[in-house]
Write an enzyme that holds these catalytic residues in place. Structure first.
Site, PDB file in Angstrom:
ATOM      1  N   ASP A 223      49.458 -27.834  34.275  1.00  0.00           N
ATOM      2  CA  ASP A 223      48.006 -28.022  34.228  1.00  0.00           C
ATOM      3  C   ASP A 223      47.338 -27.449  35.485  1.00  0.00           C
ATOM      4  OD1 ASP A 223      45.789 -29.443  32.809  1.00  0.00           O
ATOM      5  OD2 ASP A 223      45.650 -30.545  34.690  1.00  0.00           O
ATOM      6  N   GLU A 300      48.962 -22.893  33.053  1.00  0.00           N
ATOM      7  CA  GLU A 300      47.567 -22.954  32.568  1.00  0.00           C
ATOM      8  C   GLU A 300      46.676 -22.489  33.717  1.00  0.00           C
ATOM      9  OE1 GLU A 300      43.745 -25.521  31.335  1.00  0.00           O
ATOM     10  OE2 GLU A 300      45.043 -25.991  33.013  1.00  0.00           O
TER      11      GLU A 300
HETATM   12  O1  TEU Z   1      42.094 -28.076  32.143  1.00  0.00           O
HETATM   13  C1  TEU Z   1      41.840 -27.351  33.298  1.00  0.00           C
HETATM   14  C2  TEU Z   1      40.876 -26.305  33.101  1.00  0.00           C
HETATM   15  O2  TEU Z   1      40.550 -25.917  32.023  1.00  0.00           O
HETATM   16  C3  TEU Z   1      40.400 -25.773  34.362  1.00  0.00           C
HETATM   17  O3  TEU Z   1      41.322 -24.867  34.780  1.00  0.00           O
HETATM   18  C4  TEU Z   1      38.973 -25.332  34.288  1.00  0.00           C
HETATM   19  O4  TEU Z   1      38.319 -25.984  33.297  1.00  0.00           O
HETATM   20  C5  TEU Z   1      38.810 -23.888  34.053  1.00  0.00           C
HETATM   21  O5  TEU Z   1      39.139 -23.301  35.255  1.00  0.00           O
HETATM   22  C6  TEU Z   1      37.388 -23.518  33.689  1.00  0.00           C
HETATM   23  O6  TEU Z   1      37.264 -22.157  33.540  1.00  0.00           O
HETATM   24  C7  TEU Z   1      43.158 -28.926  32.261  1.00  0.00           C
HETATM   25  C8  TEU Z   1      43.378 -29.704  30.999  1.00  0.00           C
HETATM   26  O7  TEU Z   1      43.691 -28.824  29.965  1.00  0.00           O
HETATM   27  C9  TEU Z   1      42.166 -30.524  30.739  1.00  0.00           C
HETATM   28  O8  TEU Z   1      42.262 -31.230  29.529  1.00  0.00           O
HETATM   29  C10 TEU Z   1      41.991 -31.493  31.886  1.00  0.00           C
HETATM   30  O9  TEU Z   1      40.793 -32.201  31.716  1.00  0.00           O
HETATM   31  C11 TEU Z   1      41.952 -30.770  33.220  1.00  0.00           C
HETATM   32  O10 TEU Z   1      42.991 -29.832  33.343  1.00  0.00           O
HETATM   33  C12 TEU Z   1      42.122 -31.755  34.347  1.00  0.00           C
HETATM   34  O11 TEU Z   1      43.445 -32.194  34.385  1.00  0.00           O
END
Ligand code: TEU
Length: 583
Positions: A223, A300
């Site tokens: 994440d 991610e």
């Molecule tokens: O999401 C993280 C995410 O999407 C970020 O990297 C950010 O929103 C992005 O950079 C925007 O362009 C993850 C999970 O998938 C999400 O469900 C959680 O809420 C989040 O991390 C916090 O843990």
């Protein structure tokens, strides 16, 4: 052009990606299905999905033909961000069951031939994590506070936050404690960011990896993989990153200015994509290599441009990274073509597979996005007062986009329910909303609840078969009955059967390890057309029908493809077809 003039054998080709070896590691071409545990299947009847529910429904995934399952977090958590706020990385939250339930789920999955990867949330913990409780109790200047990013404030009496960073969920990224110190949280105030310069933090997460690897997991989805390391001194930054849509503004004085590479969205800023983060992946790669069976990590990382993203998948780092540029390209032929070409360019250069994704638990489902008047829009959720998607058009395009995606070499991610063609719940009453982004933006962002609605399994049962009690943590729209698994199973041309057929053909044709060549006479304008091994893929993103090579045979299509009066094959608007060359 006439169809006679265009036999498949005469089509010119431009090679973009050469085929690989069919016996490659599983993650090089795997189709990985994201299970969002709270909304997949509820065995206990409390209205929230659980591990026993997943175990009972794994047959569905084996039948579908996916290779692996990724589970969003099921760890002990106060659920301030639906489990992405972890209080104990080695325990299952009672909402989802027990460690024994996890072991049973893993065992069942492996028996069905499905790999399992679990979510790792290393950027932040829950405020209920023992480390944060210790830090609060120990007070300013204590060693316990070193594990997080506590700072004194600025201005008179330190009443101003230590810097100007905004939370991705809205509002300031800092919260002040009664003792006067502030702590950083890139997300909700209940998700304090860890200090990754601290050796104990690094050691702890390596141990967490081993805990789950020892239990037999096949890998991890990491994440906010680009967020752990922050620029030294936590400098001010004029930009603001929000969920889904990316960065609003990049100042020319940005301390980590990469304006020459900024392509309009992404996460440039002192909290993201710092070079130091790669040392963490190298350390984790060493841990994974101590285990058998090609364990893998997928990062991610919402990082742009793709050349920066490819740094996460160098041979001694993560095995995969989500390709959000593909998701962001939306229903735009030129953007799709570009992202496909550049993805192979940058990933081939480091020897990593390219991944593909259209939907996940953070974005409006592609069946809904593609039904909007601007089908490249990525709203932060859709609410009652917003433009409502054209459901039929969105589904038609979603099926076409999926067939395009599943024909691409590499690894593809599916989000639970997309195999049913599910739309978002776009008229959810605000009283049900739980996403912290909704609350922290005062409702300006509807948030992500609309894509997280419990799945419909059987049209005629309470909660459409999601829960034996009929209770669901978010209400399901009545329209979900038509999308239920039992309403589609065995129905020719249903979205479920189309996904199943696509996954079977992808496997039998070796598309996942195949190559990609643009078909020069067909590709261009509204048509995206390529060849992968013996399969020609033609996607028509325009509104006019497209003539197909006369000698081709249809393997699979997102709509009915018929021959016209002269025997020629015609692909209608908003549709994708897989053809066998030269039949
Ligand atoms: O999401 C993280 C995410 O999407 C970020 O990297 C950010 O929103 C992005 O950079 C925007 O362009 C993850 C999970 O998938 C999400 O469900 C959680 O809420 C989040 O991390 C916090 O843990």
């Amino acid at each position: 052009m006439t169809t006679d003039a265009l036999p498949t054998t005469s089509l010119g080709r431009a090679l973009v990606h050469a085929p690989g070896t069919p016996d490659a590691a599983w993650w090089r071409d795997a189709v990985i299905y994201q299970v969002y545990p709270r909304s997949f299947a509820d065995a206990s009847g409390d209205g929230i999905g659980d591990l026993a529910g997943i175990t009972a429904r794994l047959d569905h995934l084996a039948d579908l033909g996916v290779d692996a399952v990724w589970l969003s977090p099921f760890y002990r958590s106060p659920q301030a961000d639906a489990g992405y706020d972890v209080a104990d990385y080695r325990q299952v939250d009672p909402l989802f069951g027990t460690l024994d339930d996890f072991d049973a789920m893993l065992d069942r999955a492996h028996r069905l031939g499905l790999r399992v990867i679990v979510d790792l949330v290393p950027n932040h913990t829950s405020d209920e994590h023992v480390w944060f409780a210790e830090a609060l109790a120990a007070g300013p200047g204590s060693a316990a506070r070193e594990r997080y990013l506590f700072r004194a404030g600025r201005g008179v009496d330190g009443a101003e936050p230590p810097n100007n960073w905004q939370s991705i969920f809205g509002g300031p990224a800092w919260t002040r404690l009664p003792d006067g110190e502030w702590y950083l949280h890139l997300f909700d105030s209940r998700q304090p960011d860890l200090n990754w310069e601290h050796p104990e933090v690094r050691a702890e997460f390596e141990d967490v990896l081993r805990f789950w690897l020892d239990r037999g997991v096949d890998g991890f989805r990491v994440d906010v993989a680009h967020g752990m390391v922050k620029a030294p001194g936590l400098p001010d930054w004029a930009g603001h990153v929000s969920m889904i849509e990316g960065v609003d503004d990049v100042s020319p004085t940005d301390p980590v200015d990469r304006a020459d590479e900024v392509t309009g969205s992404g996460n440039q800023g002192p909290m993201f994509d710092q070079d130091g983060v790669h040392e963490i992946y190298r350390a984790w790669n060493r841990v994974l290599r101590q285990y058998d069976g090609d364990r893998a990590m997928v990062a991610e990382a919402w990082v742009e441009p793709l050349s920066r993203l490819a740094r996460y998948v160098r041979s001694d780092e993560a095995q995969q990274a989500f390709n959000f540029a593909f998701l962001a390209a939306g229903w735009d032929p030129a953007a799709l073509r570009d992202v496909v070409t550049s993805s192979y360019g940058v990933n081939d250069a480091v020897g990593a597979p390219t991944t593909w994704v259209l939907s996940n638990h953070d974005v409006v489902r592609h069946a809904s996005r593609f039904g909007l008047s601007t089908p490249t829009a990525r709203p932060n959720g859709i609410g009652r007062a917003d433009e409502q998607p054209d459901e039929a058009l969105g589904l038609r395009r979603a099926r076409a986009a999926t067939l395009l995606m599943l024909a691409l070499p590499g690894s593809a991610y599916l989000y639970q329910g997309e195999e049913l063609g599910l739309p978002d719940h776009t008229t959810l009453d605000d009283t049900y909303r739980q996403d912290p982004a909704f609350f922290r933006t005062g409702g300006a962002e509807r948030g992500r609840d609309g894509c997280r609605v419990p799945l419909p399994w059987s049209a005629g049962e309470p909660a459409f078969g999601f829960s034996p009690s009929g209770v669901t943590w978010l209400p399901q729209p009545a329209a979900y009955a038509a999308y239920a698994v039992d309403a589609q199973r065995g129905v020719p041309g249903s979205t479920l059967e189309t996904y199943r057929a696509a996954l079977a053909a992808r496997r039998s044709e070796g598309l996942g390890t195949g190559g990609l060549e643009w078909l020069e006479e067909l590709d261009g304008g509204d048509v995206v057309a390529f060849r992968n091994r013996d399969v020609l893929v033609v996607a028509n993103l325009g509104s006019a029908p497209v003539e197909l090579p006369a000698d081709a045979a249809v393997l699979l299509a997102s709509v009915d493809v018929e021959r016209d009066a002269t025997g020629g094959l015609v692909l209608p608007a908003d549709a994708t077809v897989w053809l066998r060359a030269g039949a």
